[in-house]
Enzyme design. Structure first.
Site, mmCIF file in Angstrom:
data_model
loop_
_atom_site.group_PDB
_atom_site.id
_atom_site.type_symbol
_atom_site.label_atom_id
_atom_site.label_comp_id
_atom_site.label_asym_id
_atom_site.label_seq_id
_atom_site.Cartn_x
_atom_site.Cartn_y
_atom_site.Cartn_z
ATOM 1 N N ASP A 8 56.099 44.316 25.871
ATOM 2 C CA ASP A 8 56.701 43.812 24.640
ATOM 3 C C ASP A 8 55.888 44.390 23.476
ATOM 4 O O ASP A 8 55.055 45.294 23.667
ATOM 5 C CB ASP A 8 56.778 42.271 24.633
ATOM 6 C CG ASP A 8 55.414 41.606 24.528
ATOM 7 O OD1 ASP A 8 54.377 42.316 24.555
ATOM 8 O OD2 ASP A 8 55.379 40.367 24.419
ATOM 9 N N CYS A 65 51.955 42.506 28.270
ATOM 10 C CA CYS A 65 52.315 41.709 27.092
ATOM 11 C C CYS A 65 51.005 41.214 26.484
ATOM 12 O O CYS A 65 49.936 41.720 26.835
ATOM 13 C CB CYS A 65 53.307 40.595 27.421
ATOM 14 S SG CYS A 65 52.717 39.309 28.531
ATOM 15 N N GLY A 66 51.061 40.250 25.582
ATOM 16 C CA GLY A 66 49.841 39.830 24.900
ATOM 17 C C GLY A 66 48.801 39.286 25.867
ATOM 18 O O GLY A 66 47.661 39.751 25.918
ATOM 19 N N THR A 67 49.225 38.293 26.643
ATOM 20 C CA THR A 67 48.322 37.680 27.619
ATOM 21 C C THR A 67 48.548 38.186 29.033
ATOM 22 O O THR A 67 47.689 37.993 29.901
ATOM 23 C CB THR A 67 48.529 36.165 27.657
ATOM 24 O OG1 THR A 67 49.912 35.918 28.008
ATOM 25 C CG2 THR A 67 48.209 35.519 26.318
ATOM 26 N N ILE A 69 50.780 36.750 30.769
ATOM 27 C CA ILE A 69 51.343 35.571 31.460
ATOM 28 C C ILE A 69 52.870 35.631 31.496
ATOM 29 O O ILE A 69 53.488 35.450 32.550
ATOM 30 C CB ILE A 69 50.852 34.269 30.794
ATOM 31 C CG1 ILE A 69 49.336 34.132 30.948
ATOM 32 C CG2 ILE A 69 51.558 33.056 31.405
ATOM 33 C CD1 ILE A 69 48.714 33.011 30.112
ATOM 34 N N HIS A 98 44.876 42.673 49.578
ATOM 35 C CA HIS A 98 45.317 41.449 50.244
ATOM 36 C C HIS A 98 46.777 41.091 49.941
ATOM 37 O O HIS A 98 47.431 40.473 50.776
ATOM 38 C CB HIS A 98 44.426 40.268 49.831
ATOM 39 C CG HIS A 98 43.060 40.312 50.452
ATOM 40 N ND1 HIS A 98 42.200 39.234 50.439
ATOM 41 C CD2 HIS A 98 42.411 41.306 51.112
ATOM 42 C CE1 HIS A 98 41.067 39.566 51.068
ATOM 43 N NE2 HIS A 98 41.166 40.821 51.482
ATOM 44 N N HIS A 133 47.100 39.748 56.332
ATOM 45 C CA HIS A 133 47.695 39.704 54.988
ATOM 46 C C HIS A 133 49.190 40.015 55.044
ATOM 47 O O HIS A 133 49.974 39.459 54.274
ATOM 48 C CB HIS A 133 46.960 40.664 54.056
ATOM 49 C CG HIS A 133 45.496 40.396 54.009
ATOM 50 N ND1 HIS A 133 44.975 39.223 53.494
ATOM 51 C CD2 HIS A 133 44.438 41.115 54.461
ATOM 52 C CE1 HIS A 133 43.662 39.244 53.620
ATOM 53 N NE2 HIS A 133 43.312 40.373 54.210
#
Ligand code: RB5
Length: 149
Positions: A8, A65-67, A69, A98, A133
């Site tokens: 973004d 993006c910014g974070t 998240i 993993h 895994h």
């Protein structure tokens, strides 16, 4: 390897740097946007990049993006996507070894550009360990199938 990159506005500058870095390392990069620092929704761009992985036109994606998240929430809504939001090199290594992560997510407001580039290199070079895994990834795939019924 063919890699989709997306961001973004908050991740635009870092996405551009990562794109140039990947090209310099010999990778094919498909940039699905955004193409400026004008405000946009990370949902649109994260979705486009994950579609590139799921339709087979890219092997992996890197989302910014910014974070990180918002992009990681969006990416992990896609069946078959294993997106890892990483803030250090150990996480990027484990995401591959993993979790067989096929999407790396970075926060441009969290990481300095040189360090983010190191995480990209780790993500691009570490193999998947398989074994126990893989059994866990199979379990996730079964869970996705049940959720989609
Ligand atoms: C945009 O301001 C910001 O919300 C976005 O880049 C991201 O951090 C969301 O998770």
């Amino acid at each position: 390897m063919r890699i989709a990159v997306a961001s973004d506005h908050g991740g635009y500058e870092l996405k551009e740097k990562i794109k140039q870095h990947l090209i310099g390392c010999g990778h094919d990069v498909i940039d699905v946007g955004t193409d400026s620092t004008s405000s946009v929704s990370y949902v649109d761009y994260g979705h486009r990049a994950c579609e590139k992985v799921n339709d087979g036109s890219c092997e992996r994606a890197i989302l910014v993006c910014g974070t990180g998240i918002g992009m990681s929430v969006v990416a992990n809504k896609h069946k078959g996507i294993r997106a890892a939001l990483c803030t250090n090199a150990f996480m990027a290594e484990m995401a591959r070894r993993h979790n067989n992560a096929n999407v790396l997510v970075l926060g441009a407001r969290v990481l300095a550009i040189p360090y983010a580039t190191i995480l990209v290199d780790v993500f691009m070079s570490e193999p998947f360990d398989g074994g126990r895994h893989q059994e866990r990834l199979d379990q996730i795939a079964r869970m996705e199938d049940e959720a989609c019924e």
